[in-house]
Design an enzyme around this catalytic site. Structure first.
Site, PDB file in Angstrom:
ATOM      1  N   HIS A  48       0.932  -1.357  -0.020  1.00 38.09           N
ATOM      2  CA  HIS A  48       0.026  -0.047  -0.045  1.00 38.09           C
ATOM      3  C   HIS A  48       0.815   1.101   0.145  1.00 38.09           C
ATOM      4  O   HIS A  48       2.070   1.312  -0.184  1.00 38.09           O
ATOM      5  CB  HIS A  48      -0.951   0.044   1.468  1.00 38.09           C
ATOM      6  CG  HIS A  48      -1.833  -1.473   1.267  1.00 38.09           C
ATOM      7  ND1 HIS A  48      -2.656  -1.841   0.510  1.00 38.09           N
ATOM      8  CD2 HIS A  48      -1.357  -2.382   2.033  1.00 38.09           C
ATOM      9  CE1 HIS A  48      -3.094  -2.957   0.720  1.00 38.09           C
ATOM     10  NE2 HIS A  48      -2.274  -3.525   1.666  1.00 38.09           N
ATOM     11  N   GLU A  86       1.480 -11.732   5.437  1.00 42.68           N
ATOM     12  CA  GLU A  86       0.449 -11.000   6.138  1.00 42.68           C
ATOM     13  C   GLU A  86       1.026 -11.271   7.605  1.00 42.68           C
ATOM     14  O   GLU A  86       0.857 -12.332   8.172  1.00 42.68           O
ATOM     15  CB  GLU A  86      -1.020 -11.683   6.205  1.00 42.68           C
ATOM     16  CG  GLU A  86      -1.596 -11.547   4.439  1.00 42.68           C
ATOM     17  CD  GLU A  86      -1.975 -10.152   4.282  1.00 42.68           C
ATOM     18  OE1 GLU A  86      -1.953  -9.295   5.230  1.00 42.68           O
ATOM     19  OE2 GLU A  86      -2.447  -9.773   3.070  1.00 42.68           O
TER      20      GLU A  86
HETATM   21 ZN   LIG Z   1      -2.120  -5.295   2.533  1.00 48.66          ZN
END
Ligand SMILES: [Zn+2]
Length: 301
Positions: free
Chosen positions: A92, A263
């Protein structure tokens, strides 16, 4: 993994903007870290490189007072990641939320379809955003990898811009001659009981490196996160660990080097949010990922 000096090392010193960051003691020798942003290239790439120049420039001993040369000269071993170039993708970006038209524009997904350029990402309940978390961990990871002798290329130069799009992030390793790509993220499962880290690889593979080579990298990263005390995902499980195989992630689909998305935890889980919001916790994540990359580089060689 061969550990010959990377052919691209010279270029990282040739940029227009060089910022001396820090001196680090590695193996008793002083290495200098330089962070160089190629401001003129427009591709948003940042390179961090180690240098042993300080050793070569040490003053010669005074011949009138120097001790006799020892018969056997001990040479310091090369740092463990010498010759390795690592592409690190902090997921991001800080400006994504304010630029929906750019972020939602379709880009090639690497399988003949399209995908949104990027997304805003998750955040903790306290409002700590995923882009800030991944940016901070990436900086710590880059510093640690450089200390270990690797050259590091980042997919974005700061935490205030928009994008880059997911296809560009995935192409970075082959464009920059990197040996691998690690994309850093944190998950945003709404159920606050969900917790733990997991890895994702592209499946079925589009490029050769996305098959077993990427799975092997994922195994080393997952093992290192577990060894560092982080909990594996409570929701993602496979026969070989917390590992998802997905076809829909353009960053992974475009990579032609071993590539893994991590993650690192669940941002809506209060316990893991507290770890992510702490500097100590982010350093632990970075050190664990560096250990996983080091294990992979050693096993590969
Ligand atoms: Zn992400």
């Amino acid at each position: 993994m061969t550990h010959a000096p990377p052919p691209g090392r010279a270029r990282v010193w040739s940029g227009r903007l060089g910022l001396l960051l820090a001196g680090l003691a590695v193996g008793g020798l002083t290495f200098l870290l330089a962070l160089q942003v190629r401001a003129g290239s427009g591709d948003g790439t940042t390179t961090v490189a180690p240098s042993g120049d300080a050793v070569a420039s040490a003053p010669a001993p005074d011949p009138t007072t120097a001790a006799p040369e020892p018969e056997v000269t001990e040479t310091a071993p090369p740092p463990p990641l010498a010759g390795l170039t690592v592409a690190v993708d902090p997921g991001h970006n800080g400006g994504n939320g304010a630029n929906p038209l750019t972020v939602n524009a379709p880009v090639p997904d690497g399988r003949g379809g399209t995908k949104a350029c990027n997304t805003v990402g998750a955040s903790t309940d306290a409002g700590y955003p995923e882009h800030a978390f991944t940016w901070d961990v990436a900086g710590r990871l880059a510093a640690r990898l450089a200390e270990l002798g690797a050259v590091v290329v980042l997919t974005r130069p700061d935490d205030a811009g928009v994008g880059p799009c997911v296809d560009a992030r995935g192409r970075l390793p082959q464009e920059e001659g990197a040996d691998l790509l690690v994309s850093l993220h944190a998950n945003g499962t709404p159920d606050r009981r969900a917790h733990g880290f997991f890895a994702i690889v592209a499946d079925p593979p589009v490029h050769e490196a996305q098959g077993q080579p990427s799975v092997a990298l994922a195994h080393d990263l997952v093992a290192a996160l577990g060894a560092a005390g982080f909990a594996p995902s409570s929701t993602v499980a496979a026969d070989d660990g917390p590992l998802q195989r997905r076809a829909d992630l353009a960053t992974l689909n475009h990579a032609e080097r071993p590539a893994v998305m991590l993650e690192l935890g669940e941002m809506r889980n209060p316990d893991e949010a507290a770890v992510m919001e702490s500097e100590e916790g982010r350093q632990r994540y970075a050190d664990a990922v560096a250990a996983g990359i080091t294990a992979w580089a050693g096993a590969d060689g």
